[in-house]
Design an enzyme around this catalytic site. Sequence first.
Site, PDB file in Angstrom:
ATOM      1  N   ASN A  26      43.787  33.867  38.849  1.00 18.04           N
ATOM      2  CA  ASN A  26      43.432  33.901  37.432  1.00 18.04           C
ATOM      3  C   ASN A  26      42.753  35.259  37.539  1.00 18.04           C
ATOM      4  OD1 ASN A  26      41.834  33.584  35.300  1.00 18.04           O
ATOM      5  ND2 ASN A  26      39.974  33.115  36.324  1.00 18.04           N
ATOM      6  N   GLY A  27      43.450  36.088  36.286  1.00 19.00           N
ATOM      7  CA  GLY A  27      42.929  37.354  35.988  1.00 19.00           C
ATOM      8  C   GLY A  27      44.200  38.198  35.551  1.00 19.00           C
ATOM      9  N   CYS A  62      42.780  31.871  33.326  1.00 18.18           N
ATOM     10  CA  CYS A  62      43.482  30.482  33.957  1.00 18.18           C
ATOM     11  C   CYS A  62      42.410  29.721  34.603  1.00 18.18           C
ATOM     12  CB  CYS A  62      44.711  30.920  34.781  1.00 18.18           C
ATOM     13  SG  CYS A  62      45.785  31.687  34.020  1.00 18.18           S
ATOM     14  N   TYR A 118      31.818  32.352  25.804  1.00 18.69           N
ATOM     15  CA  TYR A 118      32.854  31.459  24.984  1.00 18.69           C
ATOM     16  C   TYR A 118      33.805  30.624  26.134  1.00 18.69           C
ATOM     17  CZ  TYR A 118      36.588  29.677  22.488  1.00 18.69           C
ATOM     18  OH  TYR A 118      37.700  29.038  21.888  1.00 18.69           O
ATOM     19  N   GLY A 127      43.244  26.757  30.354  1.00 18.38           N
ATOM     20  CA  GLY A 127      44.579  27.208  30.061  1.00 18.38           C
ATOM     21  C   GLY A 127      45.265  25.861  29.753  1.00 18.38           C
TER      22      GLY A 127
END
Length: 505
Positions: A102-103, A2, A256, A28
């Site tokens: 985030n994670g 995210c 990426y 996201g």
Amino acid sequence: MCGIVGVVSATPVNQLIYDALLLLQHRGQDAAGIVTQLDRKFFMHKAKGMVRDVFRTRNMRALPGNCGLGQVRYPTAGNAFSEEEAQPFYVNAPFGLVLVHNGNLTNAQALKTELFSIDHRHINTESDSEVLLNVLAHELEKTTRGLPLKPADVFAAVRGVNQRIKGSYAVIALIAGHGLLAFRDPHGIRPLCMGRGKDGTVMLASESVALEGTMHQFERDVAPGEAVFVDLQGHVHSEVCAEGAQLDPCIFEFVYLARPDSTLDGISVYQARLNLGETLAKRVISTVPPSDIDVIIPIPESSRPSATQLAHLLGIPYREGFVKNRYVGRTFIMPGQGVRKKSVRQKLNVITSEFKGRNVLLVDDSIVRGTTSKEIVQMARDAGANKVYMASAAPPVRFPNVYGIDMPTKEELVAHNRSVEEIRNIIGCDALIYQDVDAMKSAVASARTASTVGKLHGFDASCFDGVYVTGDVSADDIVRINENRLKVEEGDADNSRLALPNASE
């Protein structure tokens, strides 16, 4: 995976957070949320969809205050269609807390049991972020000894959180009436950085591009295991709150996920991708004689720097052979495999003149499931290519990711338990060249310049080498985590490589 942002300022922050989330939209695209604080009261708006669709003028007007946080969500666990699981999450005690994360927590299920039976806290969704919030709330309640809340109390609470939770986490939270808290897991798997505006505004965000794109000066990355507390006057307090912290960032960020114009933990994402192209050139030469390649064509978007460097080193023309239609919905939300294949052709169109009668080398950043690669190879053949070679700037993806990237189970990975030749047969190309794991790590590490977060210990490259840096992930854990992957109706979503947002979209 995210994108998160938090701001403490002397002026209203709603527009600033909105602008930062636009710059993090690639992290996201399923949901977005913002919360602001005014006089100890939180104002929140969140919903499914892109930032530009979630927030209208009326929503922005309803977000007053000089501090706040926001998130763009790419779900990896729970329910992809639940509005309730959009972040931020809120609990009213102690003080009032809102949090974005985030994670991915690898022990979320065990923590849920603890929270219910021992801490007497209720979890109302399947999101591990709500679990994390409640663990933080419980630890803060244990360490506080009355008002005003001191930074030392906050750091003590974060130490307690680090001892209980496992996995990857970059977190930003607001403590009502006190300030903003940010902290990062002891391995620094997911990124988090800090900057400051000319007016003294303090911003924390997932990527440096969110700071620079909103006219804030990047100051430093948050160190692994570090907690940063910014009071409402903008004073910054920090402390490392985890023992044995070491920097092992997720290497897929550089391959990426991150935007090429970002710098994470002192590593230029763009330079890392150029370096990947340089090391890939050696692999190509050992597999296909450069004289057999007429043109090198990237598969948009993230592979462009690697393809450019590869073409330069081999002395082969670089051409754009695919044009991306940016107004077609993401392919992974199309129902059913048949529609999904069709949507790849809707999203990418070939420039026939670049393929007809030529031996082409297609360059992609990575190959996960292989269905998209197979379709693209066929598109090149349909356009008249004599031979179609394919090179991946990343090694074979052989293992699931448990740290916040919703990669398929190992059975869905095209490289799992298959040789390169077997993968080549599935994809249908004339030659398949993969990056080497050690070469990938060296290429990314060599893009690092001076950094304030200390020595680079290594990388989490678990999806490539099967080594999970937290050291607590077993085969049984992976099975259990996969059981908690997105709950969707059959055919509604493709949780594959295409589910990952593209950094240039």
